[in-house]
Design an enzyme around this catalytic site. Structure first.
Site, short mmCIF file in Angstrom:
data_model
loop_
_atom_site.label_atom_id
_atom_site.label_comp_id
_atom_site.label_asym_id
_atom_site.label_seq_id
_atom_site.Cartn_x
_atom_site.Cartn_y
_atom_site.Cartn_z
N ASP A 92 2.56 32.87 -39.62
CA ASP A 92 2.33 32.78 -41.07
C ASP A 92 0.92 32.26 -41.35
O ASP A 92 0.25 32.72 -42.28
CB ASP A 92 3.35 31.83 -41.71
CG ASP A 92 4.78 32.31 -41.50
OD1 ASP A 92 4.97 33.53 -41.40
OD2 ASP A 92 5.68 31.46 -41.44
N SER A 116 -3.08 25.56 -35.46
CA SER A 116 -1.79 25.11 -36.02
C SER A 116 -0.76 24.82 -34.93
O SER A 116 0.12 23.99 -35.14
CB SER A 116 -1.25 26.15 -37.02
OG SER A 116 -0.67 27.24 -36.33
N ASN A 160 4.88 29.99 -46.63
CA ASN A 160 3.90 29.48 -45.65
C ASN A 160 2.60 30.28 -45.72
O ASN A 160 1.50 29.72 -45.62
CB ASN A 160 4.45 29.60 -44.22
CG ASN A 160 5.67 28.73 -43.98
OD1 ASN A 160 5.91 27.77 -44.70
ND2 ASN A 160 6.46 29.08 -42.97
O1 RIB Z 1 7.74 31.59 -39.73
C1 RIB Z 1 8.28 30.30 -39.82
C2 RIB Z 1 9.27 30.24 -40.95
O2 RIB Z 1 10.36 31.07 -40.64
C3 RIB Z 1 9.85 28.89 -41.19
O3 RIB Z 1 9.14 28.16 -42.16
C4 RIB Z 1 11.28 29.17 -41.58
O4 RIB Z 1 11.59 28.79 -42.88
C5 RIB Z 1 11.47 30.64 -41.37
O5 RIB Z 1 11.48 31.33 -42.56
#
Ligand code: RIB
Length: 313
Positions: free
Chosen positions: A255, A285, A44
């Protein structure tokens, strides 16, 4: 600055289930919405950095299965370099099941699969790539030993290093001085420092704890209350901007923050300005469903910034 971001981390397919509430232990609830998408904290962050205009390389391991093929197709579609992604014949692609309630809050369970096969040798082999990067990002969805080796190698290579310590885990003492940036949320900051983080003041204390350990810049995110930066120059509190709509899904907002921050820093932005961009991107987001689908366009972030988003308090 050559606008190069390298992210070492996890890929997990995301299986999202959204309903009124998240079931308690032993309870079964009927939800309303299901969708599947690429996820994993490392992936991400790489997607966010790429969307914000950085030349991004992702280093990770996926399984030899349909979820792994989906991941490669996604990177190719987004223009993210795949040459450092290994296909692991021994384990399945990481899987995350993400439960979301009506307020956009989530509970996530991850089974890391191939992410845990990313090895210390892989980090040694990446040293040249680290040396060519402006900034290298890590999280904690891979083996801690691998993450720590990667952080040391990236630091020795002269790159700036960002650790997003999620999910939280105790860190070895020697790792802090290798970190140019650490970006925990309230819960992660509390788990690492032992200081309960509930507001700006406790975030400042947790940040000071991290700086005393040797981190150059501690950025503690406080959800809707913005972020606190602590470094040798002091403390600054950045505000979350007013949102253009209701919060639908907070999954991956952290992320989005880290990926945007890394891109802005690799593009030569000063830290204050990079944090403001990261706050705007992650706030936007949360008003959209999904994780990578929810990452805004770069011009949306710039527009929010121009209207005062992420200002210092
Ligand atoms: O931070 C969100 C993410 O945490 C998700 O995409 C999930 O896969 C976990 O890893």
């Amino acid at each position: 600055m050559n606008n190069r971001v390298t992210v070492v981390g996890s890929y997990n397919v995301g299986l999202f289930l959204k309903g009124e509430a998240i079931p308690k232990g032993g309870e079964t609830l009927i939800g309303q919405t299901f969708y599947e998408s690429g996820g994993g904290k490392g992936s991400n962050q790489a997607v966010a950095a790429q969307k914000m205009g950085a030349q991004t390389v992702f280093i990770g391991r996926i399984g030899k299965d349909r979820y792994g093929l989906d991941a490669l197709a996604m990177y190719e579609r987004l223009g993210i370099a795949t040459s450092a992604i290994q296909i692991d014949g021994q384990a399945h692609t990481g899987v995350s099941v993400i439960l979301i309630d009506k307020n956009g809050q989530n509970s996530i369970m991850v089974v890391p699969g191939s992410n845990y096969n990313l090895s210390v040798q892989d980090m040694d082999d990446a040293a040249k790539r680290f040396a060519q990067s402006d900034i290298v990002g890590f999280q904690l969805e891979n083996n801690l030993e691998t993450v720590c080796r990667g952080i040391r190698r990236a630091h020795e290579a002269g790159a700036r290093v960002l650790l997003d310590p999620a999910p939280a885990a105790p860190l070895p003492e020697g790792i802090y001085p290798c970190l140019t940036y650490i970006k925990p949320n309230e819960l992660e900051a509390a788990a690492i420092t032992g200081i309960p983080v509930t507001d700006e003041e406790s975030a400042r204390r947790a940040g000071e704890w991290l700086v005393q350990k040797g981190v150059e810049n501690a950025i503690i995110t406080l959800g809707g209350r913005g972020a606190v930066l602590v470094n040798a120059q002091g403390t600054r509190h950045f505000r979350t901007p007013a949102l253009p709509g209701p919060v639908l899904d907070t999954t991956g907002a952290g992320d989005c923050f880290s990926g945007t921050l890394m891109a802005a820093l690799a593009q030569g932005q000063a830290l204050d300005s990079a944090i403001r961009r990261a706050i705007c991107a992650s706030a936007l987001s949360t008003t959209r469903l999904g994780v990578i689908e929810a990452i805004p366009e770069r011009d949306e972030v710039e527009a929010m910034l121009q209207s005062g988003g992420g200002r210092v308090k």
